[in-house]
Design a protein around this motif. Structure first.
Motif, PDB file in Angstrom:
ATOM      1  N   PRO A 217       0.810  -1.228   0.000  1.00  0.00           N
ATOM      2  CA  PRO A 217       0.000   0.000   0.000  1.00  0.00           C
ATOM      3  C   PRO A 217       0.835   1.266   0.000  1.00  0.00           C
ATOM      4  CG  PRO A 217      -0.883  -1.594   1.562  1.00  0.00           C
ATOM      5  CD  PRO A 217       0.429  -2.145   1.082  1.00  0.00           C
ATOM      6  N   GLY A 218       1.965   1.244   0.708  1.00  0.00           N
ATOM      7  CA  GLY A 218       2.831   2.419   0.705  1.00  0.00           C
ATOM      8  C   GLY A 218       3.452   2.670  -0.653  1.00  0.00           C
ATOM      9  N   LEU A 219       3.846   1.610  -1.337  1.00  0.00           N
ATOM     10  CA  LEU A 219       4.402   1.760  -2.682  1.00  0.00           C
ATOM     11  C   LEU A 219       3.365   2.318  -3.647  1.00  0.00           C
ATOM     12  CD1 LEU A 219       6.403  -1.603  -2.919  1.00  0.00           C
ATOM     13  CD2 LEU A 219       7.354   0.695  -2.663  1.00  0.00           C
ATOM     14  N   VAL A 220       2.129   1.869  -3.490  1.00  0.00           N
ATOM     15  CA  VAL A 220       1.062   2.350  -4.370  1.00  0.00           C
ATOM     16  C   VAL A 220       0.797   3.831  -4.123  1.00  0.00           C
ATOM     17  CG1 VAL A 220      -1.384   2.144  -4.898  1.00  0.00           C
ATOM     18  CG2 VAL A 220       0.004   0.085  -4.622  1.00  0.00           C
ATOM     19  N   ALA A 221       0.651   4.203  -2.847  1.00  0.00           N
ATOM     20  CA  ALA A 221       0.371   5.604  -2.518  1.00  0.00           C
ATOM     21  C   ALA A 221       1.510   6.512  -2.973  1.00  0.00           C
ATOM     22  CB  ALA A 221       0.145   5.746  -1.018  1.00  0.00           C
ATOM     23  N   THR A 222       2.730   6.066  -2.790  1.00  0.00           N
ATOM     24  CA  THR A 222       3.881   6.867  -3.204  1.00  0.00           C
ATOM     25  C   THR A 222       3.960   6.975  -4.722  1.00  0.00           C
ATOM     26  OG1 THR A 222       5.053   6.063  -1.239  1.00  0.00           O
ATOM     27  CG2 THR A 222       6.361   7.146  -2.935  1.00  0.00           C
ATOM     28  N   SER A 223       3.628   5.901  -5.418  1.00  0.00           N
ATOM     29  CA  SER A 223       3.673   5.944  -6.875  1.00  0.00           C
ATOM     30  C   SER A 223       2.648   6.928  -7.433  1.00  0.00           C
ATOM     31  CB  SER A 223       3.426   4.546  -7.444  1.00  0.00           C
ATOM     32  OG  SER A 223       2.107   4.104  -7.165  1.00  0.00           O
ATOM     33  N   VAL A 224       1.505   7.081  -6.755  1.00  0.00           N
ATOM     34  CA  VAL A 224       0.499   8.048  -7.211  1.00  0.00           C
ATOM     35  C   VAL A 224       1.068   9.462  -7.157  1.00  0.00           C
ATOM     36  CG1 VAL A 224      -1.739   9.072  -6.673  1.00  0.00           C
ATOM     37  CG2 VAL A 224      -1.459   6.604  -6.585  1.00  0.00           C
ATOM     38  N   TYR A 225       1.697   9.792  -6.026  1.00  0.00           N
ATOM     39  CA  TYR A 225       2.296  11.125  -5.898  1.00  0.00           C
ATOM     40  C   TYR A 225       3.389  11.327  -6.940  1.00  0.00           C
ATOM     41  CZ  TYR A 225       5.286  14.812  -4.042  1.00  0.00           C
ATOM     42  OH  TYR A 225       6.056  15.921  -3.907  1.00  0.00           O
ATOM     43  N   GLY A 226       4.271  10.338  -7.083  1.00  0.00           N
ATOM     44  CA  GLY A 226       5.348  10.473  -8.041  1.00  0.00           C
ATOM     45  C   GLY A 226       4.842  10.595  -9.469  1.00  0.00           C
ATOM     46  N   PHE A 227       3.827   9.812  -9.807  1.00  0.00           N
ATOM     47  CA  PHE A 227       3.268   9.857 -11.162  1.00  0.00           C
ATOM     48  C   PHE A 227       2.682  11.228 -11.453  1.00  0.00           C
ATOM     49  CE2 PHE A 227       0.211   9.216 -14.514  1.00  0.00           C
ATOM     50  CZ  PHE A 227       0.792   8.257 -15.327  1.00  0.00           C
ATOM     51  N   ILE A 228       1.917  11.766 -10.512  1.00  0.00           N
ATOM     52  CA  ILE A 228       1.293  13.071 -10.726  1.00  0.00           C
ATOM     53  C   ILE A 228       2.344  14.159 -10.859  1.00  0.00           C
ATOM     54  CG2 ILE A 228      -0.171  14.824  -9.649  1.00  0.00           C
ATOM     55  CD1 ILE A 228      -1.818  12.571  -8.452  1.00  0.00           C
ATOM     56  N   GLN A 229       3.352  14.122 -10.005  1.00  0.00           N
ATOM     57  CA  GLN A 229       4.367  15.173 -10.037  1.00  0.00           C
ATOM     58  C   GLN A 229       5.208  15.092 -11.313  1.00  0.00           C
ATOM     59  OE1 GLN A 229       6.711  15.374  -6.499  1.00  0.00           O
ATOM     60  NE2 GLN A 229       7.606  17.350  -7.006  1.00  0.00           N
ATOM     61  N   ALA A 230       5.596  13.895 -11.718  1.00  0.00           N
ATOM     62  CA  ALA A 230       6.403  13.764 -12.926  1.00  0.00           C
ATOM     63  C   ALA A 230       5.587  14.051 -14.185  1.00  0.00           C
ATOM     64  CB  ALA A 230       7.003  12.360 -13.003  1.00  0.00           C
ATOM     65  N   TRP A 231       4.336  13.625 -14.215  1.00  0.00           N
ATOM     66  CA  TRP A 231       3.507  13.828 -15.398  1.00  0.00           C
ATOM     67  C   TRP A 231       3.149  15.297 -15.594  1.00  0.00           C
ATOM     68  CZ3 TRP A 231       2.068  11.003 -19.506  1.00  0.00           C
ATOM     69  CH2 TRP A 231       0.992  11.443 -20.264  1.00  0.00           C
ATOM     70  N   ASN A 232       2.911  16.015 -14.494  1.00  0.00           N
ATOM     71  CA  ASN A 232       2.458  17.406 -14.597  1.00  0.00           C
ATOM     72  C   ASN A 232       3.595  18.419 -14.665  1.00  0.00           C
ATOM     73  OD1 ASN A 232      -0.212  16.608 -14.501  1.00  0.00           O
ATOM     74  ND2 ASN A 232      -0.385  16.844 -12.291  1.00  0.00           N
ATOM     75  N   GLU A 233       4.834  18.009 -14.504  1.00  0.00           N
ATOM     76  CA  GLU A 233       5.943  18.950 -14.525  1.00  0.00           C
ATOM     77  C   GLU A 233       6.251  19.384 -15.951  1.00  0.00           C
ATOM     78  OE1 GLU A 233       9.329  21.144 -14.266  1.00  0.00           O
ATOM     79  OE2 GLU A 233       9.271  19.314 -15.465  1.00  0.00           O
ATOM     80  N   PHE A 234       6.540  20.660 -16.139  1.00  0.00           N
ATOM     81  CA  PHE A 234       6.859  21.128 -17.493  1.00  0.00           C
ATOM     82  C   PHE A 234       8.004  22.136 -17.524  1.00  0.00           C
ATOM     83  CE2 PHE A 234       4.199  24.507 -15.952  1.00  0.00           C
ATOM     84  CZ  PHE A 234       4.637  25.646 -16.595  1.00  0.00           C
TER      85      PHE A 234
END
Length: 299
Positions: A217-234
């Motif tokens: 569960p911790g890996l999943v929750a952390t991956s959500v944050y990382g995915f959002i931050q990396a995807w939305n960065e420009f």
């Protein structure tokens, strides 16, 4: 004075005793109505920009540029989405964003999990200092390091490349990953490790069979944050790479400056850009709420 006392009695939360003896605290009807009204107003204000993006994306160009705004498209169309897909570099930048985000998230999870494991499970010299550094690094504005970062990547011939941006995003989300996973690993009882070692498991087996599954569960929750931050960065990718090696966020910025008043395709592109994050979250949302040690210890 009597009126003040009466008002205080009316607005004060009321205690009700249920049949089973449990006392529940209620509130006045006026307070409930005011709280619900404030919640509805806040929700409308937050959701209105999202609604307006959807509204504009399905409007033809003449309705978008009309002097009187309309809250529903009179002639809904999908031409804006077609224009977005046919726009130069849209599909290429979408693929670039997927590659960079997946590489950054996967790398951050691997490195961050090992770092969090060492901090949470082992005692060594400088352990507390490392924890403090991980916390302080998150307070530093990453944009202040943009020029030194560019010079470092340039010296390593990693500018204008997806690998260089992936490494940068990995470093960007790594402190949060280590800090979050450390809390999850610390919440796993050490008795489970000791019981596994007594049963004959090696340290590696304890890692694969005990710690890693319970940290899911911790890996999943952390991956959500990382995915959002990396995807939305420009900003970083727009600075380091050429338009052919950027993501959709940078494409939206370039599209806005080159297309001028073509708001329909721009809003359609914004909707398409947000779909991967929503889909990723829907896929793993059940795992986010999973208990950390559910079923690990039998009662």
């Amino acid at each position: 004075m009597a009126a003040d006392v009466t008002s205080a009695v009316v607005t004060r939360p009321r205690r009700r005793k249920a049949d089973d003896g449990v006392i529940t605290v209620g509130r006045s009807r006026t307070g409930t109505v005011l709280a619900n009204t404030a919640g509805v107003i806040f929700s409308v204000l937050m959701l209105f920009p999202v609604y307006w993006v959807l509204n504009t994306a399905f409007k033809p160009a003449d309705e978008v540029l009309a002097l009187e705004p309309t809250f529903l498209p009179a002639n809904p169309t999908l031409d804006n989405f077609v224009s977005a897909f046919k726009a130069p570099l849209f599909l290429q930048d979408m693929l670039n964003g997927v590659i960079v985000t997946l590489l950054a998230v996967a790398g951050a999870l691997v490195v961050g999990f090992l770092g969090a494991l060492s901090i949470a499970r082992f005692s060594f010299y400088g352990r507390k200092a490392i924890i403090l550094v991980v916390l302080v690094v998150q307070l530093i504005p990453f944009l202040s390091l943009l020029i030194p970062l560019f010079l470092m990547l340039q010296s390593a011939n990693l500018t204008n490349s997806l690998i260089g941006v992936s490494i940068t995003y990995l470093v960007l989300i790594l402190p949060y990953t280590v800090w979050t996973l450390r809390g999850f690993i610390s919440g796993i009882p050490r008795e489970l490790d000791e019981a596994a070692l007594i049963d004959g498991c090696t340290r590696a087996q304890v890692f694969w069979r005990i710690i890693l599954p319970l940290t899911g569960p911790g890996l999943v929750a952390t991956s959500v944050y990382g995915f959002i931050q990396a995807w939305n960065e420009f900003i970083i990718i727009n600075t380091l790479n050429s338009p052919e090696k950027q993501n959709l966020m940078a494409w939206l910025l370039q599209n806005q400056t080159t297309r001028g008043t073509a708001w329909g395709p721009l809003m359609a592109g914004a909707i398409i850009t947000s779909i991967p994050v929503v889909v990723f979250f829907l896929i793993i949302q059940r795992n986010i709420a999973t208990g950390l040690t559910a079923g690990a210890v039998k009662g």
